[in-house]
Write a protein that holds these residues in place. Structure first.
Motif, short mmCIF file in Angstrom:
data_model
loop_
_atom_site.label_atom_id
_atom_site.label_comp_id
_atom_site.label_asym_id
_atom_site.label_seq_id
_atom_site.Cartn_x
_atom_site.Cartn_y
_atom_site.Cartn_z
N LYS A 256 -6.69 89.54 48.45
CA LYS A 256 -6.67 90.31 47.19
C LYS A 256 -7.58 89.73 46.11
CE LYS A 256 -2.13 92.50 47.90
NZ LYS A 256 -2.36 93.92 47.85
N GLU B 297 6.76 84.54 50.02
CA GLU B 297 5.98 84.89 48.82
C GLU B 297 6.68 84.22 47.64
OE1 GLU B 297 5.49 89.51 48.91
OE2 GLU B 297 6.99 88.90 50.39
N ILE C 142 -0.86 85.96 48.62
CA ILE C 142 -1.84 87.05 48.70
C ILE C 142 -1.76 87.94 47.46
CG2 ILE C 142 -2.30 89.20 49.98
CD1 ILE C 142 -1.74 87.36 52.54
N GLN C 143 -0.55 88.21 46.98
CA GLN C 143 -0.42 89.05 45.78
C GLN C 143 -0.32 88.21 44.50
OE1 GLN C 143 1.74 93.15 44.28
NE2 GLN C 143 1.69 92.67 46.41
N SER D 33 -8.44 90.32 55.89
CA SER D 33 -7.33 90.96 55.18
C SER D 33 -6.17 89.99 55.06
CB SER D 33 -6.86 92.20 55.96
OG SER D 33 -6.26 91.78 57.16
N GLY D 34 -5.25 90.34 54.16
CA GLY D 34 -4.09 89.50 53.98
C GLY D 34 -3.27 89.37 55.26
N ALA D 35 -3.06 90.49 55.94
CA ALA D 35 -2.26 90.46 57.16
C ALA D 35 -2.87 89.51 58.18
CB ALA D 35 -2.14 91.87 57.74
N TYR E 171 7.16 91.16 52.16
CA TYR E 171 6.03 91.98 52.65
C TYR E 171 4.92 91.04 53.08
CZ TYR E 171 2.43 95.43 53.32
OH TYR E 171 1.47 96.21 53.90
N HIS E 172 4.49 91.17 54.34
CA HIS E 172 3.41 90.31 54.82
C HIS E 172 2.29 91.08 55.50
CE1 HIS E 172 5.59 86.73 53.63
NE2 HIS E 172 6.65 87.14 54.29
N GLY E 173 2.42 92.42 55.63
CA GLY E 173 1.30 93.17 56.20
C GLY E 173 1.76 94.25 57.17
N ARG E 174 0.76 94.90 57.80
CA ARG E 174 1.01 96.07 58.64
C ARG E 174 0.56 95.89 60.09
NH1 ARG E 174 1.53 101.17 55.67
NH2 ARG E 174 1.11 100.97 53.46
N GLU F 108 5.44 93.56 47.14
CA GLU F 108 5.90 94.91 47.46
C GLU F 108 7.43 95.01 47.40
OE1 GLU F 108 3.40 97.19 47.83
OE2 GLU F 108 2.23 95.38 47.43
N ASP G 230 2.83 82.57 50.97
CA ASP G 230 1.98 83.76 51.00
C ASP G 230 1.67 84.13 49.55
OD1 ASP G 230 0.83 86.24 51.06
OD2 ASP G 230 2.19 87.10 52.55
N ILE H 7 -3.83 97.38 43.57
CA ILE H 7 -2.75 96.52 44.11
C ILE H 7 -3.12 95.04 44.02
CG2 ILE H 7 -0.93 96.35 45.85
CD1 ILE H 7 -1.72 98.91 47.07
N1 PLZ Z 1 1.10 89.50 51.88
C1 PLZ Z 1 2.26 89.15 49.75
O1 PLZ Z 1 1.15 91.66 49.00
C2 PLZ Z 1 -0.55 93.26 50.69
C3 PLZ Z 1 0.00 96.27 50.58
C4 PLZ Z 1 -0.39 97.65 50.33
P1 PLZ Z 1 -3.52 93.19 53.39
N2 PLZ Z 1 0.14 94.00 49.70
C5 PLZ Z 1 -0.32 95.36 49.44
C6 PLZ Z 1 -0.06 98.54 51.49
O2 PLZ Z 1 0.78 99.43 51.30
O3 PLZ Z 1 -0.63 98.35 52.56
C7 PLZ Z 1 0.02 91.92 51.09
C8 PLZ Z 1 0.85 91.18 50.23
C9 PLZ Z 1 1.39 89.97 50.66
C10 PLZ Z 1 0.31 90.18 52.72
C11 PLZ Z 1 -0.26 91.39 52.36
C12 PLZ Z 1 -1.15 92.08 53.33
O4 PLZ Z 1 -2.47 92.11 52.84
O5 PLZ Z 1 -4.83 92.73 52.82
O6 PLZ Z 1 -3.06 94.53 52.88
O7 PLZ Z 1 -3.48 93.09 54.87
#
Ligand code: PLZ
Length: 448
Positions: free
Chosen positions: A292, A230, A265-266, A132-134, A160-163, A235, A263, A72
């Motif tokens: 990343k 982004e 990150i990707q 991590s990105g989040a 998409y910014h994280g979980r 995503e 952002d 990814i």
């Molecule tokens: N911001 C723009 O692409 C992570 C997610 C994979 P983390 N993208 C892959 C998954 O299904 O969990 C992403 C991103 C952008 C933030 C994030 C978050 O980065 O390193 O996964 O926390």
């Protein structure tokens, strides 16, 4: 193995299947995974990796797969790039951790210096490192809130910014990222994105005016701490906003005292043929989040931005036990050295020309390819029912599963699940890329 097959880090750069996928060892490990790993943690392919280099992932059964996913968008320099491995090993020999907040070390500072040099703009910059990105996105929001004294965060459709809790709120797609995980953090507002395929011909400026209208009417410009975007959505479907959209949003932010956060990150770190994707539109963000590709596969993330914004946070307000871990920071210095030494921005553009040429050929035969988009080594196709904009996720899934069976590691994405994305490591050879697209052409032909 033929004598001409080149090797990278001992891995022959050829696709080679010695078993059906998954092979017996992968199947055995997958059974253990199912028993021991939480069901919520999915895997795209049922094969376990044993070694990886260049453009190849070798699985535990000895199958050689072509990597079009880079874990990814992470292993931009390759999954065992020499300088990443050497610097990380040297750091492992020296020490693994002290905690930068307790007894600092130079690699952290050196990464921040490199970020100041590489990110757009010639203003004074500072950085903070995370895992991590989040976590980087969360911290960008924290910093913007302290700097502005405001609460509201504006994000976009398909983002998409994280979980984590705050970044889930910022992420658009419900399933699988948010389903059942609420309540979510408050003060997050969503504006419409520029999505050229689905915008009915809106220009970038018009799409920005539409978004700004939503922000001004529904949130209030003077309530907004930051706009987080982004520059090419990952995503959400590799959506490249129409020209003029990003500059117009950035300009509105400046006029309204709102922190503009890119952002990256990707899309960042050579992925799109420039160090950062905002550079394609000469946009200079106030803050940039990276992760990343920054560290060749080790967990590292950063917030970089205007010194006066970064320094608005009180001492001790930013940090974390592992943020900027010395091994990850050393790996980042190795990855950046590889990017510079091998001119990987140029390589990303070469990869773009190969992929786009192959996709244009495919599009002539397959009207389901409604759009080819992206930049550099971040390219996607969006699949629809021919002649309509109706997403065809089933087709994307069918192509993906057949391509995977044939030994190509491919990823899909998109709000509607109908986007097929190509994110090869920049260390992949032209030959492997062409072979992957030969396979894809066969698969699409079989399914047509
Ligand atoms: N911001 C723009 O692409 C992570 C997610 C994979 P983390 N993208 C892959 C998954 O299904 O969990 C992403 C991103 C952008 C933030 C994030 C978050 O980065 O390193 O996964 O926390």
């Amino acid at each position: 193995m033929s004598t001409e097959t080149p090797t990278v880090n001992g891995v022959p750069q050829e696709r080679r299947l010695v078993t059906d996928l998954p092979g017996p060892r992968s199947a055995e490990l997958m059974a253990r995974k199912l028993a021991a790993v939480a069901g919520g943690v999915g895997t795209t392919m049922p094969v376990f990796a044993a070694k990886a280099a260049g453009g190849i992932i070798v699985d535990v059964d000895g199958n050689h797969l072509i990597d079009l996913g880079s874990g990814i968008a992470v292993t931009t320099v390759g999954s065992s790039a020499t300088q990443v491995v050497e610097r990380a090993k040297a750091q492992l020999d020296a020490f693994t951790h002290t905690c930068f907040m307790v007894t600092p070390y130079d690699a952290y500072v050196e990464v921040c210096e490199a970020l100041a040099e590489l990110t757009p703009g010639d203003h004074d910059k500072k950085s903070a490192l995370f895992n991590s990105g989040a976590e980087a996105v969360e911290n960008a929001v924290k910093i913007a809130r302290v700097h502005t004294g405001r609460d509201a965060v504006v994000v976009f459709d398909h983002a998409y910014h994280g979980r984590t809790n705050l970044t889930m709120a910022m992420t658009a797609k419900q399933m699988p990222y948010k389903h059942g995980f609420g309540p979510f953090a408050g003060e997050v507002y969503r504006a419409p994105m520029s999505y050229p395929l689905r915008d009915g011909g809106l220009s970038g400026e018009e799409a920005a005016a539409r978004a700004i209208d939503v922000i001004e009417k529904q949130v209030g410009g003077d309530q907004v701490a930051c706009v987080v975007i982004e520059p090419i959505q990952g995503e959400g479907g590799f959506i490249v906003p129409a020209d003029g959209f990003l500059p117009a949003i950035a300009e509105w932010c400046t006029k309204n005292g709102v922190v503009f956060v890119a952002d990256e990150i990707q899309a960042g770190f050579c992925r799109t043929g420039s160090w950062f994707a905002v550079e394609h539109e000469s946009v200079v963000p106030d803050l940039i989040t990276t992760a990343k590709g920054i560290a060749g596969g080790l967990p590292l993330a950063a917030v970089t931005g205007r010194a006066e914004i970064m320094d608005s946070v009180h001492g001790g307000g930013l940090g974390g036990t592992y943020g900027g871990n010395p091994v990850a920071a050393a790996a980042a210095l190795g990855a950046i050295a590889e990017m510079k030494e091998h001119d990987l921005n140029k390589r990303a553009l070469q990869i773009e020309s190969i992929i786009v040429a192959r996709l244009l050929q495919l599009q002539e035969m397959h009207p389901a390819i409604a759009d080819i988009r992206g930049r550099g080594a971040m390219i996607a196709i969006e699949l629809t029912k021919p002649g309509t904009l109706e997403p065809d996720a089933a087709l994307a899934g069918a192509i993906a599963s057949r391509a995977r069976e044939a030994g190509i590691v491919v990823l899909t994405c998109g709000t509607y699940g109908n986007v097929f994305r190509f994110l090869p490591p920049l260390s992949i050879s032209d030959e492997l890329l062409h072979e992957a697209f030969d396979v894809l052409a066969t698969v699409m032909g079989d399914l047509a």
